[in-house]
Design a protein around this motif. Structure first.
Motif, PDB file in Angstrom:
ATOM      1  N   VAL A 207      -2.452   4.830   7.158  1.00  0.00           N
ATOM      2  CA  VAL A 207      -2.044   4.781   5.755  1.00  0.00           C
ATOM      3  C   VAL A 207      -1.253   3.496   5.483  1.00  0.00           C
ATOM      4  CG1 VAL A 207      -0.590   5.888   3.997  1.00  0.00           C
ATOM      5  CG2 VAL A 207      -2.160   7.265   5.384  1.00  0.00           C
ATOM      6  N   GLN A 208      -0.382   3.092   6.416  1.00  0.00           N
ATOM      7  CA  GLN A 208       0.349   1.826   6.262  1.00  0.00           C
ATOM      8  C   GLN A 208      -0.628   0.650   6.170  1.00  0.00           C
ATOM      9  OE1 GLN A 208       3.045   1.287   9.526  1.00  0.00           O
ATOM     10  NE2 GLN A 208       4.689   2.436   8.565  1.00  0.00           N
ATOM     11  N   VAL A 209      -1.631   0.661   7.024  1.00  0.00           N
ATOM     12  CA  VAL A 209      -2.624  -0.411   7.021  1.00  0.00           C
ATOM     13  C   VAL A 209      -3.368  -0.422   5.692  1.00  0.00           C
ATOM     14  CG1 VAL A 209      -4.795  -1.178   8.058  1.00  0.00           C
ATOM     15  CG2 VAL A 209      -2.896  -0.499   9.529  1.00  0.00           C
ATOM     16  N   LEU A 210      -3.738   0.757   5.211  1.00  0.00           N
ATOM     17  CA  LEU A 210      -4.459   0.831   3.933  1.00  0.00           C
ATOM     18  C   LEU A 210      -3.587   0.374   2.761  1.00  0.00           C
ATOM     19  CD1 LEU A 210      -6.570   4.095   4.273  1.00  0.00           C
ATOM     20  CD2 LEU A 210      -7.403   1.738   4.139  1.00  0.00           C
ATOM     21  N   LYS A 211      -2.276   0.517   2.885  1.00  0.00           N
ATOM     22  CA  LYS A 211      -1.387   0.044   1.813  1.00  0.00           C
ATOM     23  C   LYS A 211      -1.477  -1.466   1.656  1.00  0.00           C
ATOM     24  CE  LYS A 211       1.964   3.785   1.773  1.00  0.00           C
ATOM     25  NZ  LYS A 211       3.346   4.189   2.065  1.00  0.00           N
ATOM     26  N   ARG A 212      -1.809  -2.173   2.761  1.00  0.00           N
ATOM     27  CA  ARG A 212      -1.983  -3.631   2.669  1.00  0.00           C
ATOM     28  C   ARG A 212      -3.124  -3.991   1.727  1.00  0.00           C
ATOM     29  NH1 ARG A 212      -2.159  -5.267   8.935  1.00  0.00           N
ATOM     30  NH2 ARG A 212      -0.191  -4.343   9.542  1.00  0.00           N
ATOM     31  N   VAL A 213      -4.133  -3.149   1.689  1.00  0.00           N
ATOM     32  CA  VAL A 213      -5.258  -3.390   0.800  1.00  0.00           C
ATOM     33  C   VAL A 213      -5.237  -2.362  -0.329  1.00  0.00           C
ATOM     34  CG1 VAL A 213      -6.773  -4.550   2.437  1.00  0.00           C
ATOM     35  CG2 VAL A 213      -6.790  -2.072   2.330  1.00  0.00           C
ATOM     36  N   GLY A 214      -4.062  -1.917  -0.692  1.00  0.00           N
ATOM     37  CA  GLY A 214      -3.853  -0.841  -1.653  1.00  0.00           C
ATOM     38  C   GLY A 214      -4.481  -1.054  -3.007  1.00  0.00           C
TER      39      GLY A 214
ATOM     40  N   ALA B  78     -12.072   9.796   3.854  1.00  0.00           N
ATOM     41  CA  ALA B  78     -13.111   9.315   4.776  1.00  0.00           C
ATOM     42  C   ALA B  78     -12.685   7.999   5.423  1.00  0.00           C
ATOM     43  CB  ALA B  78     -14.433   9.144   4.040  1.00  0.00           C
ATOM     44  N   ASP B  79     -12.096   7.094   4.640  1.00  0.00           N
ATOM     45  CA  ASP B  79     -11.633   5.810   5.183  1.00  0.00           C
ATOM     46  C   ASP B  79     -10.559   6.010   6.249  1.00  0.00           C
ATOM     47  OD1 ASP B  79     -13.374   4.474   3.524  1.00  0.00           O
ATOM     48  OD2 ASP B  79     -11.831   3.730   2.146  1.00  0.00           O
ATOM     49  N   VAL B  80      -9.610   6.897   5.997  1.00  0.00           N
ATOM     50  CA  VAL B  80      -8.550   7.166   6.976  1.00  0.00           C
ATOM     51  C   VAL B  80      -9.171   7.692   8.263  1.00  0.00           C
ATOM     52  CG1 VAL B  80      -6.558   8.642   7.508  1.00  0.00           C
ATOM     53  CG2 VAL B  80      -6.701   7.497   5.285  1.00  0.00           C
ATOM     54  N   GLY B  81     -10.087   8.633   8.136  1.00  0.00           N
ATOM     55  CA  GLY B  81     -10.750   9.185   9.314  1.00  0.00           C
ATOM     56  C   GLY B  81     -11.521   8.132  10.090  1.00  0.00           C
ATOM     57  N   MET B  82     -12.241   7.285   9.369  1.00  0.00           N
ATOM     58  CA  MET B  82     -13.016   6.225  10.034  1.00  0.00           C
ATOM     59  C   MET B  82     -12.094   5.232  10.747  1.00  0.00           C
ATOM     60  SD  MET B  82     -16.252   5.255   7.668  1.00  0.00           S
ATOM     61  CE  MET B  82     -16.031   6.038   6.081  1.00  0.00           C
ATOM     62  N   LEU B  83     -11.002   4.852  10.095  1.00  0.00           N
ATOM     63  CA  LEU B  83     -10.082   3.898  10.715  1.00  0.00           C
ATOM     64  C   LEU B  83      -9.360   4.503  11.916  1.00  0.00           C
ATOM     65  CD1 LEU B  83      -8.625   2.092   7.577  1.00  0.00           C
ATOM     66  CD2 LEU B  83     -10.067   1.094   9.362  1.00  0.00           C
ATOM     67  N   MET B  84      -9.126   5.804  11.889  1.00  0.00           N
ATOM     68  CA  MET B  84      -8.479   6.455  13.036  1.00  0.00           C
ATOM     69  C   MET B  84      -9.390   6.443  14.260  1.00  0.00           C
ATOM     70  SD  MET B  84      -6.150   9.509  11.457  1.00  0.00           S
ATOM     71  CE  MET B  84      -5.551   9.964  13.071  1.00  0.00           C
ATOM     72  N   GLN B  85     -10.678   6.292  14.052  1.00  0.00           N
ATOM     73  CA  GLN B  85     -11.619   6.145  15.160  1.00  0.00           C
ATOM     74  C   GLN B  85     -11.878   4.680  15.473  1.00  0.00           C
ATOM     75  OE1 GLN B  85     -15.097   8.234  13.831  1.00  0.00           O
ATOM     76  NE2 GLN B  85     -14.234  10.251  14.257  1.00  0.00           N
ATOM     77  N   LEU B  86     -12.039   3.863  14.437  1.00  0.00           N
ATOM     78  CA  LEU B  86     -12.422   2.464  14.603  1.00  0.00           C
ATOM     79  C   LEU B  86     -11.340   1.624  15.280  1.00  0.00           C
ATOM     80  CD1 LEU B  86     -14.467   0.173  14.024  1.00  0.00           C
ATOM     81  CD2 LEU B  86     -13.333  -0.125  11.806  1.00  0.00           C
ATOM     82  N   LEU B  87     -10.113   1.730  14.823  1.00  0.00           N
ATOM     83  CA  LEU B  87      -9.037   0.882  15.360  1.00  0.00           C
ATOM     84  C   LEU B  87      -8.790   1.123  16.857  1.00  0.00           C
ATOM     85  CD1 LEU B  87      -6.638   0.917  12.266  1.00  0.00           C
ATOM     86  CD2 LEU B  87      -8.311  -0.835  12.911  1.00  0.00           C
TER      87      LEU B  87
ATOM     88  N   LYS C 291       0.879  -3.964  14.340  1.00  0.00           N
ATOM     89  CA  LYS C 291       1.508  -2.680  14.622  1.00  0.00           C
ATOM     90  C   LYS C 291       0.499  -1.720  15.249  1.00  0.00           C
ATOM     91  CE  LYS C 291       4.822  -3.077  10.898  1.00  0.00           C
ATOM     92  NZ  LYS C 291       5.278  -2.629   9.616  1.00  0.00           N
ATOM     93  N   ILE C 292      -0.719  -2.200  15.463  1.00  0.00           N
ATOM     94  CA  ILE C 292      -1.798  -1.327  15.917  1.00  0.00           C
ATOM     95  C   ILE C 292      -2.145  -1.562  17.380  1.00  0.00           C
ATOM     96  CG2 ILE C 292      -4.185  -0.631  15.500  1.00  0.00           C
ATOM     97  CD1 ILE C 292      -3.772  -1.691  12.614  1.00  0.00           C
ATOM     98  N   ILE C 293      -2.064  -2.796  17.836  1.00  0.00           N
ATOM     99  CA  ILE C 293      -2.460  -3.119  19.214  1.00  0.00           C
ATOM    100  C   ILE C 293      -1.510  -2.434  20.188  1.00  0.00           C
ATOM    101  CG2 ILE C 293      -2.748  -4.952  20.926  1.00  0.00           C
ATOM    102  CD1 ILE C 293      -3.418  -6.852  18.616  1.00  0.00           C
ATOM    103  N   GLY C 294      -2.092  -1.675  21.117  1.00  0.00           N
ATOM    104  CA  GLY C 294      -1.307  -1.047  22.169  1.00  0.00           C
ATOM    105  C   GLY C 294      -0.525   0.176  21.753  1.00  0.00           C
ATOM    106  N   HIS C 295      -0.753   0.662  20.555  1.00  0.00           N
ATOM    107  CA  HIS C 295      -0.029   1.833  20.072  1.00  0.00           C
ATOM    108  C   HIS C 295      -1.004   2.962  19.765  1.00  0.00           C
ATOM    109  CE1 HIS C 295       2.881  -1.406  19.193  1.00  0.00           C
ATOM    110  NE2 HIS C 295       3.737  -0.484  19.574  1.00  0.00           N
ATOM    111  N   MET C 296      -0.482   4.156  19.740  1.00  0.00           N
ATOM    112  CA  MET C 296      -1.271   5.308  19.323  1.00  0.00           C
ATOM    113  C   MET C 296      -1.553   5.150  17.832  1.00  0.00           C
ATOM    114  SD  MET C 296      -2.580   8.249  20.202  1.00  0.00           S
ATOM    115  CE  MET C 296      -1.759   8.720  21.705  1.00  0.00           C
ATOM    116  N   VAL C 297      -2.812   5.245  17.453  1.00  0.00           N
ATOM    117  CA  VAL C 297      -3.190   5.101  16.049  1.00  0.00           C
ATOM    118  C   VAL C 297      -3.084   6.478  15.400  1.00  0.00           C
ATOM    119  CG1 VAL C 297      -5.000   4.437  14.433  1.00  0.00           C
ATOM    120  CG2 VAL C 297      -4.676   3.134  16.537  1.00  0.00           C
ATOM    121  N   THR C 298      -2.128   6.587  14.497  1.00  0.00           N
ATOM    122  CA  THR C 298      -1.877   7.853  13.816  1.00  0.00           C
ATOM    123  C   THR C 298      -2.293   7.742  12.356  1.00  0.00           C
ATOM    124  OG1 THR C 298       0.343   7.174  13.133  1.00  0.00           O
ATOM    125  CG2 THR C 298       0.144   8.308  15.277  1.00  0.00           C
TER     126      THR C 298
END
Length: 170
Positions: A98-105, A42-51, A86-93
């Motif tokens: 998952v890389q972003v979530l690893k920061r708060v792993g 659910a978090d991955v899905g939400m972040l793929m929309q939110l970011l 790594k997120i600004i101006g890029h396609m959020v995949t």
């Protein structure tokens, strides 16, 4: 479209923080589902929309940047690189999220384990989920804010210099 003034920029940040708060609350609620891994999915899905929504609000989505003149685009990517986003101006995949979530792993892993501890565990998992989602979202907002703030300052400096040079000839 990139905010043109600091007032507009502050308003965009406020709107984005509201979006993050709503998604963080939804993330906390997703921990109540007793199936392992559903909260992380659910978090991955939400972040793929939110970011991407945050990028769009600040005028920094990939599509918006592609439509800019090369000089402005180059300046923005320079600011983005100096911030290290790594997120600004890029396609959020999914992989990027998952890389972003690893920061708060640690929080994510603790949340997944904590929800199986009776009573207090679900509350802890919800709190950790809310905190992790809010952290990721607000960090991205802060990065976008900083890039646009530098753009506004750059424009103001350029305008000041062009006014000074024309005044010198009067």
């Amino acid at each position: 479209m990139i905010p043109a003034t600091m007032e507009q920029l502050d308003q965009v940040r406020k709107e984005c923080r509201t979006m993050v708060r709503k998604r963080a609350t939804a993330s906390a609620g997703s921990t109540l589902v007793p199936l392992p891994g559903t909260d992380v999915i659910a978090d991955v899905g939400m972040l793929m929309q939110l970011l991407p929504a945050i990028n769009n609000k600040f005028g920094l989505s990939q599509k918006q940047l592609d439509g800019m003149d090369p000089e402005t685009k180059s300046m923005i990517y320079g600011f983005v690189m100096s911030i290290g986003s790594k997120i600004i101006g890029h396609m959020v995949t999914k992989e990027l999220v998952v890389q972003v979530l690893k920061r708060v792993g640690v929080r994510v892993a603790t949340k997944s384990v904590a929800k199986f501890v009776p009573f207090a565990g679900q509350g802890l998992a919800a709190a950790l989920s809310f905190t992790a989602m809010r952290y990721v979202g607000n960090k991205h907002i802060d990065d976008c804010y900083e890039v646009v703030k530098r753009m506004i300052e750059q424009r103001e400096n350029t305008d000041d210099h062009s006014n000074c040079s024309s005044e010198q000839f009067l």
